[in-house]
Design an enzyme around this catalytic site. Structure first.
Site, PDB file in Angstrom:
ATOM      1  N   LEU A 169       6.497   3.257   9.471  1.00 20.11           N
ATOM      2  CA  LEU A 169       5.495   2.327   9.988  1.00 20.11           C
ATOM      3  C   LEU A 169       5.592   0.968   9.316  1.00 20.11           C
ATOM      4  CD1 LEU A 169       2.401   4.696  10.294  1.00 20.11           C
ATOM      5  CD2 LEU A 169       3.312   3.283  12.148  1.00 20.11           C
ATOM      6  N   ASP A 200       9.574  -2.112  -1.228  1.00 24.33           N
ATOM      7  CA  ASP A 200       9.832  -0.672  -1.303  1.00 24.33           C
ATOM      8  C   ASP A 200      10.187  -0.341  -2.750  1.00 24.33           C
ATOM      9  OD1 ASP A 200      10.370   1.571   1.023  1.00 24.33           O
ATOM     10  OD2 ASP A 200      11.491   2.029  -0.814  1.00 24.33           O
ATOM     11  N   TYR A 202      -5.913  11.630  -0.242  1.00 24.28           N
ATOM     12  CA  TYR A 202      -5.527  10.685   0.802  1.00 24.28           C
ATOM     13  C   TYR A 202      -6.736  10.256   1.639  1.00 24.28           C
ATOM     14  CZ  TYR A 202      -2.962   8.992   4.949  1.00 24.28           C
ATOM     15  OH  TYR A 202      -2.488   8.247   5.994  1.00 24.28           O
ATOM     16  N   LYS A 261      -8.269   6.468   1.892  1.00 22.46           N
ATOM     17  CA  LYS A 261      -8.341   5.766   3.173  1.00 22.46           C
ATOM     18  C   LYS A 261      -9.779   5.456   3.573  1.00 22.46           C
ATOM     19  CE  LYS A 261      -3.932   5.457   4.148  1.00 22.46           C
ATOM     20  NZ  LYS A 261      -3.257   4.138   4.092  1.00 22.46           N
TER      21      LYS A 261
END
Length: 310
Positions: free
Chosen positions: A26, A45, A164, A168
C-alpha cells in the site's frame, strides 16, 4: 443538465511528500499515486534494497523521488525524514504515515514486546512523523496535509489484534484532535482506512483464493470490489492525491474508507442511546432495572464483518 463547472484540480506539481513504509504494498501505491499527480516523494523503508527499487520505479515513470532508510518511531527518524524532504526538494507539503508491522496474538498470549513494537511503529511513529511535519509546515506558512493511515481494525476491533487495533484507534483520535489544532495553519488532517489485497489480507481464508487469482492476473470479482469494497492497493491510492490537493482544502478531521469500487466516510464515536435517572442520579440497582429496555436494548456490534465469499 450537467454542471459546467470543472472539478477542482488535484494536481500536486511543486509539492513534496514523505510516505513512510512506502517500499512496497500500500505504501508504494500511495507514493506512486502522489508522484503521478506531480509531487516529489521521499520513499521510506527499513530495507535499503526495497527502498531503492521503489525509487527506481517512480523515477523511471517520470517522477522525482529519493529514499530515506530508517525505522519510524523515534523523534530522530521523523526529523531525518522531514530534513531529507527539505534538503532534496526544498519544502514539505504532505506527510503520509503508513509504516507498520503486525504481531498478532490473542490477549493472553501477547507479550510486552508484541504490544510495544506495534504501538511504537504505528502510533508513536505516526505521532513523531506528524509532529515533525507540522512543525515544518507551520514555519513554512503555506498549509499542508497530514494523511494518517488507519484500518477497519481500529474502527471496530479485530480478533487477535489488541496492539494493532489499539494503535489504529488512537490514530483516529489523533486525526480529530490535530484537525482542530492545525486548522488555523491551513493544515488538513485525515485518515485513510484502506481495504486491499495485501500480505495481511492474504491470511484471511475467505479472501485468499481471490488474492491468489489476482496474482495470476485475474481481476477481482464484482461482489468483492463493490459488495465488500475490497480491491488492489492501487484502488486505495486514488484517495491520497485528492486529500493532498486543493480540491480537499475543506476536508479535515475525517476517517475515510476506500477499497475496490467503494468510497466511504466512517462515523466518529457518538452516543447512540441515552436514559436519565428520575431523581438524584443512578444507582447500580436502577441501572440494572432499566438497562435492557433502555440504552442496552441496542448493543453495538464489534469486529470486522466477515466477507461473504462465494
Amino acid at each position: 443538465m450537467s454542471d459546467p463547472t470543472p472539478p477542482p484540480s488535484t494536481d500536486l506539481s511543486g509539492k513534496v511528500a514523505v510516505v513512510t513504509g512506502s517500499g512496497r504494498g500500500l505504501g508504494l501505491a500511495y507514493a506512486t499515486a502522489l508522484a503521478r499527480a506531480g509531487a516529489a516523494v521521499v520513499v521510506n523503508d527499513v530495507d535499503a534494497g526495497i527502498a531503492g527499487q521503489a525509487v527506481r520505479s517512480l523515477t523511471e515513470a517520470g517522477g522525482r523521488a529519493v529514499a530515506e532508510v530508517v525505522a519510524v518511531g523515534t523523534t530522530e527518524a521523523a526529523d531525518r525524514l522531514v530534513a531529507r524532504a527539505v534538503q532534496e526538494f526544498g519544502r514539505l507539503d504532505i506527510m503520509v504515515t503508513n509504516a507498520g508491522i503486525l504481531r498478532d496474538r490473542v490477549l493472553w498470549k501477547m507479550t510486552d514486546d508484541d504490544f510495544d513494537s506495534v504501538v511504537t511503529t504505528h502510533l508513536r511513529g505516526t505521532f513523531t512523523c506528524a509532529r515533525a511535519a507540522a512543525v515544518h509546515m507551520r514555519e513554512q506558512g503555506e498549509g499542508g496535509s497530514l494523511i494518517l493511515i488507519g484500518s477497519p481494525a481500529g474502527q471496530r476491533g479485530n480478533f487477535g489484534q489488541t496492539n494493532y487495533a489499539a494503535a489504529k484507534a488512537g490514530i483516529g483520535a489523533m486525526v480529530r484532535t490535530w484537525s482542530m489544532e492545525l486548522g488555523r495553519a491551513g493544515i488538513t488532517v485525515n485518515a485513510v482506512v484502506p481495504v486491499a489485497a495485501t500480505a495481511m489480507t492474504e491470511t484471511i481464508p475467505a479472501f485468499a483464493p481471490y488474492i491468489e487469482a489476482l496474482h495470476r492476473g485475474e481481476p477481482l470479482p464484482e461482489f468483492l470490489r463493490k459488495g465488500e469494497g475490497f480491491g488492489t492497493p492501487e484502488d486505495c491510492a486514488a484517495l491520497l492525491p485528492f486529500l493532498a490537493s486543493d480540491a480537499a482544502r475543506d476536508v479535515t478531521g475525517q476517517c475515510i474508507g476506500i477499497g475496490g469500487d467503494k468510497l466511504a466516510l466512517w462515523s466518529h464515536p457518538q452516543e447512540v442511546s441515552v436514559a436519565y435517572a428520575e431523581d438524584g442520579g443512578w444507582t447500580p440497582e436502577s441501572i440494572a432495572a432499566t438497562w435492557h429496555h433502555s440504552v442496552g436494548s441496542t448493543p453495538q456490534t464489534v469486529g470486522i464483518p466477515a466477507p461473504k465469499a462465494r
